[in-house]
Design an enzyme around this catalytic site. Structure first.
Site, PDB file in Angstrom:
ATOM      1  N   HIS A  77      85.729  24.619  36.606  1.00  0.00           N
ATOM      2  CA  HIS A  77      84.525  25.298  37.096  1.00  0.00           C
ATOM      3  C   HIS A  77      84.793  26.194  38.315  1.00  0.00           C
ATOM      4  O   HIS A  77      84.627  27.413  38.263  1.00  0.00           O
ATOM      5  CB  HIS A  77      83.470  24.262  37.506  1.00  0.00           C
ATOM      6  CG  HIS A  77      83.134  23.260  36.470  1.00  0.00           C
ATOM      7  ND1 HIS A  77      82.368  23.547  35.372  1.00  0.00           N
ATOM      8  CD2 HIS A  77      83.445  21.939  36.353  1.00  0.00           C
ATOM      9  CE1 HIS A  77      82.200  22.463  34.645  1.00  0.00           C
ATOM     10  NE2 HIS A  77      82.854  21.470  35.208  1.00  0.00           N
TER      11      HIS A  77
HETATM   12  C1  BDR Z   1      80.376  21.495  39.487  1.00  0.00           C
HETATM   13  O1  BDR Z   1      80.101  20.155  39.860  1.00  0.00           O
HETATM   14  C2  BDR Z   1      81.196  19.590  40.509  1.00  0.00           C
HETATM   15  O2  BDR Z   1      81.491  18.325  40.016  1.00  0.00           O
HETATM   16  C3  BDR Z   1      82.337  20.560  40.382  1.00  0.00           C
HETATM   17  O3  BDR Z   1      83.131  20.552  41.545  1.00  0.00           O
HETATM   18  C4  BDR Z   1      81.675  21.875  40.156  1.00  0.00           C
HETATM   19  O4  BDR Z   1      81.408  22.542  41.369  1.00  0.00           O
HETATM   20  C5  BDR Z   1      80.383  21.581  37.974  1.00  0.00           C
HETATM   21  O5  BDR Z   1      79.144  21.203  37.463  1.00  0.00           O
END
Ligand code: BDR
Ligand code: CA
Length: 302
Positions: free
Chosen positions: A232
């Site tokens: 992500h």
């Molecule tokens: C987001 O949520 C977190 O767990 C990750 O770091 C990312 O920013 C993804 O949904």
């Protein structure tokens, strides 16, 4: 490409850590002014410590780390499981090589954005609490950024509930304030980040880099992969470095805060061609181009 001044607001977090490493390895293009930290993937004491440890790993302890909000604006903190108890999957990372900055993250954001109005790209990789609180101090705080590029939301579906993505779910009220701010916003949601899963072959490629950063990245991602594979947060930094790998469209985005079932949902409303909207919603990425960039940059680190 002119060097871009950036601040990274984050909650490391394995994928946040990878995003930090990508930025730290790209000093020719990115002038990382500071890191502001928020609670999210783990409690604040862990996320700020992890940010400091990642800087030590990259040999960049001079970058200031500002601790911010220990929990969301109006709801209780919910942390994540996929990053492990310590937030970095138990990976062995060096101890911090510099103390925390004395200024709180919210004041840091307000003051620095104002001092360099229109010049700084704010990269948000966690719950938007620090920026939401900054808006409470100065309603124009996000508008003082050149742009806010954030990982969060989804055009459809979620990863915490059927409707909501983690960062917006954890602090929906802050997210709503940001989307209502009128600032230049770029949203990178799950629709895009799920196009860049870390596969066993890509993990091997990272292990083969042979440097300390590659070993740490491999250890963190090996743990992370058991619960999530999407890369992500590094997408935010990759967008700054290689925007042509991405495509998207302008849309109106609002954050649901009332319906308990849908709380934190990013409701993306399409607009006719040429319409303005309140965010550029990116939805496609060249996955091979992204991983080539990531590996090439990680290889530059100690
Ligand atoms: C987001 O949520 C977190 O767990 C990750 O770091 C990312 O920013 C993804 O949904
Ligand atoms: Ca994050």
């Amino acid at each position: 490409m002119a060097r871009q001044a950036i601040i990274i607001d984050c909650d490391p977090g394995v994928d946040d850590a990878l995003a930090l490493l990508l930025a730290l390895a790209s000093a020719d293009e990115l002038d990382l002014l500071g890191i502001s930290v928020v609670a999210g993937n783990a409690a604040l004491a862990k996320t700020r410590y992890n940010a400091q440890r990642i800087l030590a790993l990259a040999g960049r302890a001079e970058v200031p780390v500002h601790a911010g909000a220990a929990g969301p604006m109006l709801v209780d903190l919910r942390t994540a499981d996929v990053h492990g108890d310590d937030g970095v999957g138990g990976a062995a990372l060096p101890e911090p090589a510099a103390p925390l900055a004395s200024v709180n993250a919210v004041s840091y954001l307000c003051d620095t954005l104002a001092a360099r109005s229109g010049k700084i790209t704010l990269c948000c990789l966690g719950p938007l609490t620090n920026l939401g609180l900054a808006i409470g101090q100065n309603k124009d705080a996000p508008n003082l950024a050149r742009r806010v590029v954030m990982m969060g939301g989804a055009a459809a579906g979620g990863n915490v509930t059927g409707y909501a993505e983690f960062n917006f779910f954890v602090d929906p009220h802050a997210a709503r304030l940001v989307f209502q701010s009128g600032a230049e916003l770029v949203m990178i949601g799950l629709d895009l980040t799920r196009q860049v899963p870390i596969t066993p072959a890509r993990l091997d490629q990272i292990a083969a880099l042979g440097n300390k950063a590659g070993q740490a990245a491999h250890a963190m991602l090996t743990f992370y992969c058991r619960g999530d594979t999407a890369m992500h947060d590094p997408c935010v930094i990759a967008y700054l470095l290689a925007p042509t790998l991405f495509s998207g469209r302008k849309a109106w985005v609002d954050i649901e805060i009332d319906d308990p079932e849908r709380i934190g949902q990013s409701v993306v409303r399409e607009i006719p061609d040429g319409g303005k909207g309140n965010a550029l919603v990116l939805d496609k990425i060249d996955a091979d181009g992204f991983f080539d960039l990531l590996c090439e940059r990680l290889a530059r680190l100690p």
